[in-house]
Design a protein around this motif. Structure first.
Motif: not given
Lengths: 233, 242
Positions: A15-20, A22-31, A43-56
């Motif tokens: 996910i091309p963002a520094k801060e994400v 996560v809606k619902g708290g699931q579906g993203v991991y950090k490495k 993923v909805v990318l805007s200038e300040e942040k990225a919001v991740f909404m799981p589809l499953e």
């Protein structure tokens, strides 16, 4: 508002963002300070942040969640409920029966039997123990004796409720029905007549099918207008 | 099996018996969400090989003794349908199927984030509908798609392809005939974004140089498959972005 960019990510994609967020708290991991998708997501990318909404996603119980469970077995002092989660839920007899109850002389299946639906709240859950359900806290909690229970994907539940409850308000006001949305993807609908319940069920199925599309509230509004006219003679 | 003398698997123009170049894969088709009852499913076709994968769970295991306190159990069943081969295959699980179930499970375990679902069971069924070589690798590809379709958290997608040696030439994506009469067969599965090789077997002999070429060739094939996997998953949500 700044420019927004929408993209669909699948497991393993960065996910091309520094801060994400996560809606619902699931579906993203950090490495290595980078975020990766673990489930398909939007993923909805805007200038300040990225919001991740799981589809499953898979429904994982959370204390405080209102859920609709189905009784799958009866013990001497408890019921086991299916809550459409990887774990079955535990409902103690004390939650339902307020008077003194002697398990030695009475049968719990007289009160709730297999296949009955119950509205309740998750009172506790952690990784080591299965969730427990409480029926205290609202007069809507308890056994369902009439109306319809509609099953939807748990992922659609936030959309059924809508922003600050807007979608749910729309459904309730248009149909004049009593509704309880279980976070586990079961919706209780009680209307004046069966036809109206069916219309609401169809609307819920439409929301489920079009969960992540925009302008859904307007489409549901016109859907309800078209169909409710047919119900009221 | 000894190759009959009259069979030529590599022609004088360097093309293979079905007209492919050595590093060419068979045409691949993928589809997700093909089964209604399963939580996740996928159909993968590689040439004439056709694999159906279905995922159920995470759910509470019926046999409670199986549970692990800190993560989900992954249970994989690779099975060939009786009609998948030219001679009827007995539907009872054979030694080979039990082994393949194990290696496929081990190829999926590093990428499934099973620690998110403690004390549960994830069932993966891989059904070979038609077998024409490369069923275990296509099975891995299909299983990973079905897991993603089910919404189970995964660090990456895995895909697999076989490399082999046929009449001295290193070839990609062997089919049944090449596997049977070739000198070596090496199925490989990788999780490309994690840089992991999660399945690696070799039947036959490679020189170190041949091995290097073979792995490079497999990687190229797997990157192509991974690209397709991502595309087919994304296509499922094409109405979302609009």
């Amino acid at each position: 508002m700044s420019e927004e960019e929408k993209l669909i990510v699948v497991p393993g994609e960065e996910i091309p963002a520094k801060e994400v967020e996560v809606k619902g708290g699931q579906g993203v991991y950090k490495k290595d300070d980078k975020y990766f998708a673990a489930t398909p997501g939007l993923v909805v990318l805007s200038e300040e942040k990225a919001v991740f909404m799981p589809l499953e996603s898979i429904y994982i119980p959370k204390p405080g969640d209102v859920v609709i469970g189905m009784v799958i077995s009866t013990g001497t002092t408890y019921w086991i409920l299916d809550i459409k989660a990887p774990y079955t839920a535990f409902l103690s007899y004390q939650e339902l029966l307020s008077k003194r109850f002697n398990p030695g002389t009475a049968l719990l299946s007289l009160y709730l039997k297999e296949g009955d639906y119950v509205i309740g709240k998750i009172s506790s859950f952690d990784r080591s123990r299965n969730p427990t359900i409480t029926l205290r806290g609202s007069d809507k909690f308890g056994k369902i004796i009439d109306g319809t229970v509609v099953e939807v994907k748990p992922i659609s539940v936030p959309r059924i409720i809508g922003r600050k409850g807007s979608m749910l308000n729309l459904l309730v006001q248009a149909s004049n029905c009593d509704m309880v949305v279980g976070m586990n993807g079961r919706v209780y609908v009680k209307c004046e007549n069966r036809d109206m319940e069916n219309v609401v069920a169809l609307a819920l199925k439409k929301i489920e099918a079009e969960t992540h599309t925009s302008g859904l509230t307007d489409r549901i509004r016109s859907f309800l207008e078209d169909h409710i006219r047919g119900v009221k003679k | 099996m000894k190759k009959p003398l009259n069979i030529k698997l590599i022609g004088e123009d360097g093309k293979r018996h079905d007209g492919r170049t050595p590093e060419e894969m068979r045409p691949v088709k993928m589809e997700v969400g093909v089964l209604y009852n399963a939580d996740g499913s996928a159909l993968v076709e590689v040439g004439r090989t056709r694999i159906l994968a279905a995922v159920y769970g995470p759910r509470e295991p019926v046999q409670k003794y199986m549970v692990l306190p800190d993560r989900a159990i992954l249970r994989v069943r690779y099975h060939m349908a009786p009609f998948s081969t030219s001679d009827r295959k007995s539907p009872a699980p054979s030694r080979r199927e039990i082994e393949l179930s194990k290696v496929i499970r081990e190829s999926l375990e590093p990428i499934v984030m099973s620690e998110l679902y403690p004390r549960t069971l994830i069932d993966v069924f891989i059904e070979v509908l038609q077998a024409d070589g490369g069923t275990r690798t296509a099975g891995v590809t299909a299983a990973s798609l079905a897991l993603a379709d089910a919404g189970i958290a995964m660090k990456d997608l895995v895909a697999g392809v076989a490399v082999g040696k046929v009449e001295g030439t290193i070839v990609l994506d062997l089919d049944e005939v090449e596997d049977m009469y070739g000198e070596a067969d090496m199925p490989v599965a990788m999780a490309p974004n994690l840089g992991l090789i999660t399945l690696f077997q070799l039947n036959g002999v490679f020189t170190p140089e041949e091995m290097e070429t073979a792995i490079k060739m497999a990687e190229k094939g797997i990157l192509h498959l991974n690209e397709m996997q991502r595309e087919v998953l994304r296509a499922k949500y094409s109405n979302v972005v609009g």
